[in-house]
Design a protein around this motif. Structure first.
Motif, PDB file in Angstrom:
ATOM      1  N   CYS A  62       0.865  -1.195   0.000  1.00  0.00           N
ATOM      2  CA  CYS A  62       0.000   0.000   0.000  1.00  0.00           C
ATOM      3  C   CYS A  62       0.894   1.235   0.000  1.00  0.00           C
ATOM      4  O   CYS A  62       0.784   2.121   0.847  1.00  0.00           O
ATOM      5  CB  CYS A  62      -0.938   0.007   1.201  1.00  0.00           C
ATOM      6  SG  CYS A  62      -1.996  -1.449   1.338  1.00  0.00           S
ATOM      7  N   CYS A  63       1.775   1.312  -0.988  1.00  0.00           N
ATOM      8  CA  CYS A  63       2.928   2.211  -0.935  1.00  0.00           C
ATOM      9  C   CYS A  63       2.607   3.676  -1.179  1.00  0.00           C
ATOM     10  O   CYS A  63       3.416   4.537  -0.836  1.00  0.00           O
ATOM     11  CB  CYS A  63       3.998   1.748  -1.925  1.00  0.00           C
ATOM     12  SG  CYS A  63       3.517   1.914  -3.673  1.00  0.00           S
ATOM     13  N   GLY A  64       1.454   3.987  -1.792  1.00  0.00           N
ATOM     14  CA  GLY A  64       1.182   5.386  -2.114  1.00  0.00           C
ATOM     15  C   GLY A  64       2.274   5.939  -3.005  1.00  0.00           C
ATOM     16  O   GLY A  64       2.570   5.393  -4.073  1.00  0.00           O
ATOM     17  N   ASP A  75       0.839  -0.907  -4.951  1.00  0.00           N
ATOM     18  CA  ASP A  75      -0.371  -0.146  -4.642  1.00  0.00           C
ATOM     19  C   ASP A  75      -1.459  -0.503  -5.646  1.00  0.00           C
ATOM     20  O   ASP A  75      -1.170  -0.757  -6.823  1.00  0.00           O
ATOM     21  CB  ASP A  75      -0.110   1.367  -4.662  1.00  0.00           C
ATOM     22  CG  ASP A  75      -1.118   2.121  -3.811  1.00  0.00           C
ATOM     23  OD1 ASP A  75      -0.761   2.540  -2.696  1.00  0.00           O
ATOM     24  OD2 ASP A  75      -2.282   2.252  -4.236  1.00  0.00           O
ATOM     25  N   ILE A  76      -2.690  -0.512  -5.160  1.00  0.00           N
ATOM     26  CA  ILE A  76      -3.823  -0.868  -6.016  1.00  0.00           C
ATOM     27  C   ILE A  76      -4.267   0.300  -6.887  1.00  0.00           C
ATOM     28  O   ILE A  76      -4.917   0.114  -7.918  1.00  0.00           O
ATOM     29  CB  ILE A  76      -5.008  -1.370  -5.152  1.00  0.00           C
ATOM     30  CG1 ILE A  76      -6.067  -2.070  -6.019  1.00  0.00           C
ATOM     31  CG2 ILE A  76      -5.610  -0.229  -4.332  1.00  0.00           C
ATOM     32  CD1 ILE A  76      -7.142  -2.759  -5.215  1.00  0.00           C
ATOM     33  N   TYR A 106       4.729  -2.401  -8.387  1.00  0.00           N
ATOM     34  CA  TYR A 106       3.696  -3.253  -8.968  1.00  0.00           C
ATOM     35  C   TYR A 106       2.327  -2.642  -8.689  1.00  0.00           C
ATOM     36  O   TYR A 106       2.091  -2.112  -7.601  1.00  0.00           O
ATOM     37  CB  TYR A 106       3.740  -4.660  -8.354  1.00  0.00           C
ATOM     38  CG  TYR A 106       5.112  -5.289  -8.367  1.00  0.00           C
ATOM     39  CD1 TYR A 106       5.510  -6.152  -9.388  1.00  0.00           C
ATOM     40  CD2 TYR A 106       6.027  -5.010  -7.350  1.00  0.00           C
ATOM     41  CE1 TYR A 106       6.766  -6.726  -9.401  1.00  0.00           C
ATOM     42  CE2 TYR A 106       7.293  -5.569  -7.352  1.00  0.00           C
ATOM     43  CZ  TYR A 106       7.660  -6.423  -8.377  1.00  0.00           C
ATOM     44  OH  TYR A 106       8.911  -6.986  -8.373  1.00  0.00           O
ATOM     45  N   GLU A 107       1.443  -2.727  -9.661  1.00  0.00           N
ATOM     46  CA  GLU A 107       0.081  -2.242  -9.488  1.00  0.00           C
ATOM     47  C   GLU A 107      -0.841  -3.434  -9.250  1.00  0.00           C
ATOM     48  O   GLU A 107      -0.881  -4.369 -10.059  1.00  0.00           O
ATOM     49  CB  GLU A 107      -0.370  -1.475 -10.728  1.00  0.00           C
ATOM     50  CG  GLU A 107      -1.777  -0.913 -10.626  1.00  0.00           C
ATOM     51  CD  GLU A 107      -2.211  -0.240 -11.916  1.00  0.00           C
ATOM     52  OE1 GLU A 107      -3.413  -0.321 -12.243  1.00  0.00           O
ATOM     53  OE2 GLU A 107      -1.351   0.359 -12.603  1.00  0.00           O
ATOM     54  N   GLY A 108      -1.540  -3.424  -8.122  1.00  0.00           N
ATOM     55  CA  GLY A 108      -2.447  -4.524  -7.813  1.00  0.00           C
ATOM     56  C   GLY A 108      -2.827  -4.534  -6.355  1.00  0.00           C
ATOM     57  O   GLY A 108      -2.425  -3.664  -5.579  1.00  0.00           O
ATOM     58  N   ASP A 109      -3.610  -5.534  -5.964  1.00  0.00           N
ATOM     59  CA  ASP A 109      -4.174  -5.621  -4.627  1.00  0.00           C
ATOM     60  C   ASP A 109      -3.248  -6.381  -3.692  1.00  0.00           C
ATOM     61  O   ASP A 109      -3.041  -7.587  -3.847  1.00  0.00           O
ATOM     62  CB  ASP A 109      -5.541  -6.310  -4.695  1.00  0.00           C
ATOM     63  CG  ASP A 109      -6.308  -6.219  -3.393  1.00  0.00           C
ATOM     64  OD1 ASP A 109      -5.912  -5.436  -2.519  1.00  0.00           O
ATOM     65  OD2 ASP A 109      -7.323  -6.934  -3.244  1.00  0.00           O
ATOM     66  N   LEU A 110      -2.673  -5.666  -2.727  1.00  0.00           N
ATOM     67  CA  LEU A 110      -1.830  -6.276  -1.708  1.00  0.00           C
ATOM     68  C   LEU A 110      -0.753  -7.167  -2.326  1.00  0.00           C
ATOM     69  O   LEU A 110       0.024  -6.719  -3.154  1.00  0.00           O
ATOM     70  CB  LEU A 110      -2.696  -7.027  -0.694  1.00  0.00           C
ATOM     71  CG  LEU A 110      -3.669  -6.137   0.100  1.00  0.00           C
ATOM     72  CD1 LEU A 110      -4.601  -6.981   0.971  1.00  0.00           C
ATOM     73  CD2 LEU A 110      -2.929  -5.121   0.947  1.00  0.00           C
ATOM     74  N   GLY A 170      -5.617  -8.109   4.034  1.00  0.00           N
ATOM     75  CA  GLY A 170      -5.077  -9.435   4.278  1.00  0.00           C
ATOM     76  C   GLY A 170      -3.727  -9.387   4.971  1.00  0.00           C
ATOM     77  O   GLY A 170      -2.989  -8.436   4.846  1.00  0.00           O
ATOM     78  N   LEU A 171      -3.419 -10.429   5.707  1.00  0.00           N
ATOM     79  CA  LEU A 171      -2.112 -10.550   6.352  1.00  0.00           C
ATOM     80  C   LEU A 171      -1.626 -11.970   6.114  1.00  0.00           C
ATOM     81  O   LEU A 171      -2.129 -12.908   6.707  1.00  0.00           O
ATOM     82  CB  LEU A 171      -2.214 -10.271   7.852  1.00  0.00           C
ATOM     83  CG  LEU A 171      -0.928 -10.499   8.648  1.00  0.00           C
ATOM     84  CD1 LEU A 171       0.159  -9.543   8.169  1.00  0.00           C
ATOM     85  CD2 LEU A 171      -1.167 -10.314  10.132  1.00  0.00           C
ATOM     86  N   GLU A 172      -0.671 -12.116   5.219  1.00  0.00           N
ATOM     87  CA  GLU A 172      -0.153 -13.441   4.902  1.00  0.00           C
ATOM     88  C   GLU A 172       1.276 -13.539   5.419  1.00  0.00           C
ATOM     89  O   GLU A 172       2.212 -13.062   4.805  1.00  0.00           O
ATOM     90  CB  GLU A 172      -0.193 -13.686   3.389  1.00  0.00           C
ATOM     91  CG  GLU A 172      -1.617 -13.691   2.819  1.00  0.00           C
ATOM     92  CD  GLU A 172      -1.638 -14.177   1.391  1.00  0.00           C
ATOM     93  OE1 GLU A 172      -0.960 -15.173   1.090  1.00  0.00           O
ATOM     94  OE2 GLU A 172      -2.327 -13.563   0.582  1.00  0.00           O
ATOM     95  N   ALA A 173       1.406 -14.201   6.555  1.00  0.00           N
ATOM     96  CA  ALA A 173       2.720 -14.293   7.194  1.00  0.00           C
ATOM     97  C   ALA A 173       3.714 -15.082   6.359  1.00  0.00           C
ATOM     98  O   ALA A 173       4.925 -14.931   6.528  1.00  0.00           O
ATOM     99  CB  ALA A 173       2.566 -14.943   8.569  1.00  0.00           C
TER     100      ALA A 173
END
Length: 251
Positions: A93-95, A116-117, A137-141, A190-193
């Protein structure tokens, strides 16, 4: 004075003053924000990096130095002696990519990835992150990240939105009107460890009143969680560390 120094012509200055008077954030008017001693490009509509987020950067840099066995205390910012080993960093979510760019400057030797999405944010981040030797990269999480990063990430900086939906209307107009809603409105993230390397760290900015719940969520993902805060910077960061033993969460 900043407007005067940024304007190329008197006509430019007049236009910039008009935009500022209309409530456009100063950073969007001049096209950049100062963050961790760096000049970060900020395009219209893109989330403006907050000074309190410098605390997250200092905490992340200190953890990376500690993992590399190098000196450096929390609070270190770009310009200090950094790690000589290549640290794998993801700015989620880098902005504008400010956090990733600042960590690259602080640590010197990084493999930097930013996501960032929002297409406008991703385009802006490329101006800051690519210059620091990273990729955007452009996309969701995690979706657009290369699969080869799974289990290798040592620093995962997740400056995710955390303003409750019902409170977005209470934000100052500079943020509410001129920054993308997706960068402000806290939803389900989401949180994927499993993306973290053993011993790797997740750092997420939150509010003081949300910190305990955030710790619980991070702990449920199998990470050792704690809170770091700075009263001076009005900053709260939840830090989750993946256990270093084999067979950690997500394996």
């Amino acid at each position: 004075m900043l407007l005067v120094s940024s304007a190329r012509t008197p006509a430019d200055l007049d236009a910039m003053v008009d935009r500022r008077a209309a409530g456009v954030p100063l950073e969007h008017v001049v096209g950049w924000a100062e963050f961790c001693g760096l000049r970060i490009a900020v395009d219209p509509g893109v989330f403006v990096p907050r000074r309190r987020t410098e605390f997250l950067v200092s905490q992340a840099a200190a953890l990376a130095r500690q993992a590399a066995g190098l000196p450096g205390e929390a609070g270190g910012l770009p310009g200090e002696a950094g790690a000589r080993q290549r640290t794998v960093v993801v700015d989620l979510c880098c902005g504008s990519g400010a956090v990733g760019a600042a960590l690259a400057a602080a640590l010197h030797q990084v493999e930097l990835h930013a996501v960032d999405i929002d297409p406008a944010a991703a385009a802006c981040a490329r101006r800051n992150v690519v210059a620091a030797g990273g990729r955007v990269y452009e996309g969701d999480l995690y979706e657009p990240l290369p699969a080869g990063l799974r289990g290798r990430v040592e620093i995962l900086a997740a400056n995710v939105p955390y303003v409750p939906t019902q409170e977005v209307r209470l934000l100052p107009a500079e943020a509410r009107v001129h920054e993308a809603r997706v960068a402000l409105d806290g939803g389900a993230d989401g949180l994927e460890a499993r993306w973290l390397a053993p011993g790797g760290h997740l750092l997420a900015e939150t509010s003081e009143r949300q910190a305990q719940r955030a710790v619980e969520i991070v702990a449920l993902a199998g990470l050792n969680a704690r809170v770091a805060s700075s009263a001076e910077m009005n900053a709260t960061v939840v830090i989750g560390t993946r256990p270093a033993r084999a067979g950690g969460p997500g394996d």
